[in-house]
Design an enzyme around this catalytic site. Structure first.
Site, short mmCIF file in Angstrom:
data_model
loop_
_atom_site.label_atom_id
_atom_site.label_comp_id
_atom_site.label_asym_id
_atom_site.label_seq_id
_atom_site.Cartn_x
_atom_site.Cartn_y
_atom_site.Cartn_z
N ARG A 57 0.82 -1.21 0.00
CA ARG A 57 0.00 0.00 0.00
C ARG A 57 0.85 1.26 0.00
NH1 ARG A 57 -2.91 -3.50 3.16
NH2 ARG A 57 -1.88 -2.74 5.03
N GLU A 94 5.31 -9.02 16.53
CA GLU A 94 4.77 -9.45 17.82
C GLU A 94 5.01 -10.96 17.97
OE1 GLU A 94 0.83 -8.00 18.28
OE2 GLU A 94 0.61 -8.98 20.24
P1 AMP Z 1 4.01 -1.57 11.97
O1 AMP Z 1 5.28 -2.23 11.52
O2 AMP Z 1 3.42 -2.18 13.18
O3 AMP Z 1 4.17 -0.06 12.09
O4 AMP Z 1 2.93 -1.85 10.82
C1 AMP Z 1 2.94 -1.09 9.70
C2 AMP Z 1 2.42 -1.83 8.48
O5 AMP Z 1 1.36 -2.73 8.75
C3 AMP Z 1 1.91 -0.78 7.53
O6 AMP Z 1 2.63 -0.94 6.32
C4 AMP Z 1 0.43 -1.04 7.38
O7 AMP Z 1 0.13 -1.18 6.02
C5 AMP Z 1 0.14 -2.32 8.16
N1 AMP Z 1 -0.82 -2.13 9.27
C6 AMP Z 1 -0.57 -2.30 10.59
N2 AMP Z 1 -1.65 -2.09 11.35
C7 AMP Z 1 -2.64 -1.76 10.49
C8 AMP Z 1 -4.03 -1.39 10.66
N3 AMP Z 1 -4.63 -1.33 11.87
N4 AMP Z 1 -4.72 -1.09 9.55
C9 AMP Z 1 -4.15 -1.14 8.33
N5 AMP Z 1 -2.87 -1.48 8.11
C10 AMP Z 1 -2.12 -1.80 9.17
#
Ligand code: AMP
Length: 174
Positions: free
Chosen positions: A59, A96
């Site tokens: 995305r 996680e």
């Molecule tokens: P993080 O590494 O935890 O910051 O997760 C980031 C990636 O996971 C991003 O590239 C988002 O596309 C996806 N992501 C994580 N949580 C969500 C959520 N609640 N809704 C949509 N996409 C998410």
């Protein structure tokens, strides 16, 4: 035009129970909202010297490409394993549960080039931090990170301390 936040669709329990998925498909299908989001994300960096935009599969590409175009830079994709064909640098990072891997072409960035990282959403910050480390491994200098959405309550910003980062739409609670 309505507030950009109103174009984001919450999808509870996707992709697994307990997660509220922030669906951007309802924003990007509306030309005015998509255009506004891209311009506002790019405008914050109009006065910053940037050589390359780096964006994260999948995305992230939806915003990385138009932002690179608006800023007049090239774009370098960061991808999941086994997608990039040429010589690459790899980073493994903790989730996680378990680990994940991201890759970048070694010749995507010249040493010392100034990089803006673009993704759709900042959650825990693990993906963004790994991307920063990957870019630095190939010699890039990170001048900023920009996200359409920040889930502030997950404190991803704390993981990215020391980097310049901005987001357009902030959720302070689930
Ligand atoms: P993080 O590494 O935890 O910051 O997760 C980031 C990636 O996971 C991003 O590239 C988002 O596309 C996806 N992501 C994580 N949580 C969500 C959520 N609640 N809704 C949509 N996409 C998410």
């Amino acid at each position: 035009m309505k507030d950009l936040k109103s174009y984001i669709r919450d999808v509870p329990d996707f992709p697994k129970p307990g997660i509220v998925f922030k669906d951007i498909s309802t924003l990007i299908k509306e030309q005015e909202a998509f255009r506004e989001a891209c311009h506002r994300m790019a405008d914050k960096f109009q006065n910053t010297k940037i050589d390359k935009v780096v964006s994260i599969e999948a995305r992230g590409f939806l915003f990385g490409a138009p932002i690179a175009y608006l800023l007049g830079t090239g774009i370098v994709p960061v991808r999941k394993p086994k997608k990039l064909p040429a010589e690459k640098e790899v980073i493994e990072y903790d989730l996680e549960y378990g680990t994940d891997t991201l890759e970048i072409h070694k010749d995507g960035i010249e040493s010392g080039e100034r990089v803006l990282i673009v993704d759709d959403l900042l959650a825990t910050g693990g993906t963004a931090l790994a991307t920063c480390q990957l870019v630095e491994k190939v010699g890039g200098k990170i001048v900023g990170l920009t996200f359409l959405i920040e889930l502030e309550f997950l404190k991803g910003r704390e993981k990215l301390k020391g980097y310049e980062m901005t987001s357009l739409i902030i959720y302070d609670k689930e």
